[in-house]
Design a protein around this motif. Sequence first.
Motif, PDB file in Angstrom:
ATOM      1  N   ASP A   1       0.847  -1.206   0.000  1.00 28.18           N
ATOM      2  CA  ASP A   1       0.000   0.000   0.000  1.00 28.18           C
ATOM      3  C   ASP A   1       0.885   1.261   0.000  1.00 28.18           C
ATOM      4  N   PRO A   2       1.721   1.403  -1.059  1.00 23.16           N
ATOM      5  CA  PRO A   2       2.717   2.485  -1.021  1.00 23.16           C
ATOM      6  C   PRO A   2       2.102   3.859  -1.270  1.00 23.16           C
ATOM      7  N   GLY A   3       2.754   4.864  -0.721  1.00 22.09           N
ATOM      8  CA  GLY A   3       2.383   6.242  -1.002  1.00 22.09           C
ATOM      9  C   GLY A   3       3.011   6.696  -2.318  1.00 22.09           C
ATOM     10  N   VAL A   4       2.731   7.945  -2.678  1.00 21.13           N
ATOM     11  CA  VAL A   4       3.164   8.467  -3.980  1.00 21.13           C
ATOM     12  C   VAL A   4       4.158   9.605  -3.769  1.00 21.13           C
ATOM     13  N   LEU A   5       5.249   9.567  -4.531  1.00 18.05           N
ATOM     14  CA  LEU A   5       6.275  10.614  -4.445  1.00 18.05           C
ATOM     15  C   LEU A   5       5.993  11.699  -5.483  1.00 18.05           C
ATOM     16  N   VAL A   6       5.908  12.944  -5.024  1.00 18.30           N
ATOM     17  CA  VAL A   6       5.816  14.092  -5.937  1.00 18.30           C
ATOM     18  C   VAL A   6       7.202  14.733  -5.933  1.00 18.30           C
ATOM     19  N   LEU A   7       7.865  14.733  -7.083  1.00 21.17           N
ATOM     20  CA  LEU A   7       9.291  15.061  -7.140  1.00 21.17           C
ATOM     21  C   LEU A   7       9.587  16.169  -8.155  1.00 21.17           C
ATOM     22  N   SER A   8      10.378  17.135  -7.719  1.00 20.73           N
ATOM     23  CA  SER A   8      10.790  18.220  -8.613  1.00 20.73           C
ATOM     24  C   SER A   8      11.693  17.707  -9.723  1.00 20.73           C
TER      25      SER A   8
END
Length: 466
Positions: A380-387
Amino acid sequence: MARLVIVSNRVPAYGDRNQQSGGLAVALDEALKQETLWFGWSGQIAAETGRMPALTQRRAVTLATIDLGAEDYRRFYVGFANSSLWPLFHSRLGLMEYSREDYQGYRAVNRQFAAALSPLLRPDDIVWIHDYHLIPLARELRELGHANRLGFFLHIPFPPASVFDALPCARALICDLAACDLVGFQTEEDSDNFLSCAARLAGATLGAEGRFRLDEADSRSTAIPVGIDAGRFARQAERAANSENANRMRESLSGRRLIVGVDRLDYSKGLPNRFEAYSRLLEQYPEHRLKVSYLQVTPRSRRDVGEYQVLKRNLDRQAGKINGKFAEFDWVPLRYMTRGLPRATLAGFYRTASVGLVTPLRDGMNLVAKEYVAAQDPQDPGVLVLSRFAGAAAHMKEAIVVNPYDPDEVAEAINDALRMPGDERRARWQALYATVNRDSAAAWCRRFLEELSGNGPPLVKPAEAA
Ligand code: GDG
């Protein structure tokens, strides 16, 4: 096996995991198994300088430290390193301050480092110098007659020639780096920028595979991404997810979803832009109000540099405005801390968070992006928001990659992350985890030292060429 000598501005509180809030300490912690001498500034300001280095033993590592004088600290650390080089290398020319006195102070401290390290060096030591504080050190060591293998790694970005050229001493710094056998960067873009500066600003001749020749000396530029021990961090996060702090956190969320950001308080990390993006998320996607909570952990750093004090005041104000505007009597949308937290606590929070926000305006690599991925629950992984301007984005394509200058785009990305179905989250996470696991801290150290100590081409050093 030759002894390894590491030189960095600060010698961290090695072994004390709670003290680690710098990227370099975290990365090097993984690789100091062999006999090592680690040399740097003690962090102390002393009235009397020039004494012999203080030595402490930590398992296979001997720590050797010297103190700095107050004027040296001001000119070298606050001045040239953190008010000239740091903004310049992060392409923030508008924030760069330059004075010849600071530059002279910077060179003088590098000379002090070389003089204090010199008697401790053995002829077959392999010397690995770290980061922008110590660019002239290799040349200073050569001038004292040391013909050792010398490597330098830059943890922050290297800017394009049009930006670097604004520094009055740009050419001298390139010549300093050319005294190394190997100059390492986080990304191919940084290495290419450096080589093009070496050619355009200092007249270097470029060869294949990053080789360059300057003032009769051959050297090589390489790109090796710094990383973490993903397996170890994953285990730490799994344990921490059941810790008292993680339970307290979950209780305080009352079923709301957590968004997390962890960054030193630094203008390169894009925090005002990120706060604005969060504000727009709540404005434009009101369905998330009362449903999410954003925790921003931002330990203060470089308090003596004026620009950091300005940033602190602005962020305090902005955080107050967001909470003033959106809070309900039973909901605080933004939890903003300017104190650090223990590493294990952070690991547990990363695992709890549905979204990890890593949106620097420019960053050499960014280890938080890698830690966030490593900490996730594979089911149940979270999501990475990456520059896209973090070095990490060169390889972490399966994150939601954003332009941090556009708050609407970042708000959209957070919304997409919060809505992303489980299948897509798992598929993206698996690819990201494989990358983070491959580009580990151990792989970074191994590759750099291999390239430095053996597998590189035969080199002519300035001391021999003279
Ligand atoms: C430079 C480059 C490059 C942060 N807050 C706390 C804490 N941290 C830890 C993080 C991470 C490390 O500090 C920060 O590393 P970053 O890579 O994000 O950033 P910089 O400090 O700017 O490091 C960077 C790095 O060097 C390595 O080459 O990636 O681009 O700028 O590990 O988790 N740790 C603890 N409490 C905190 O509150 N314990």
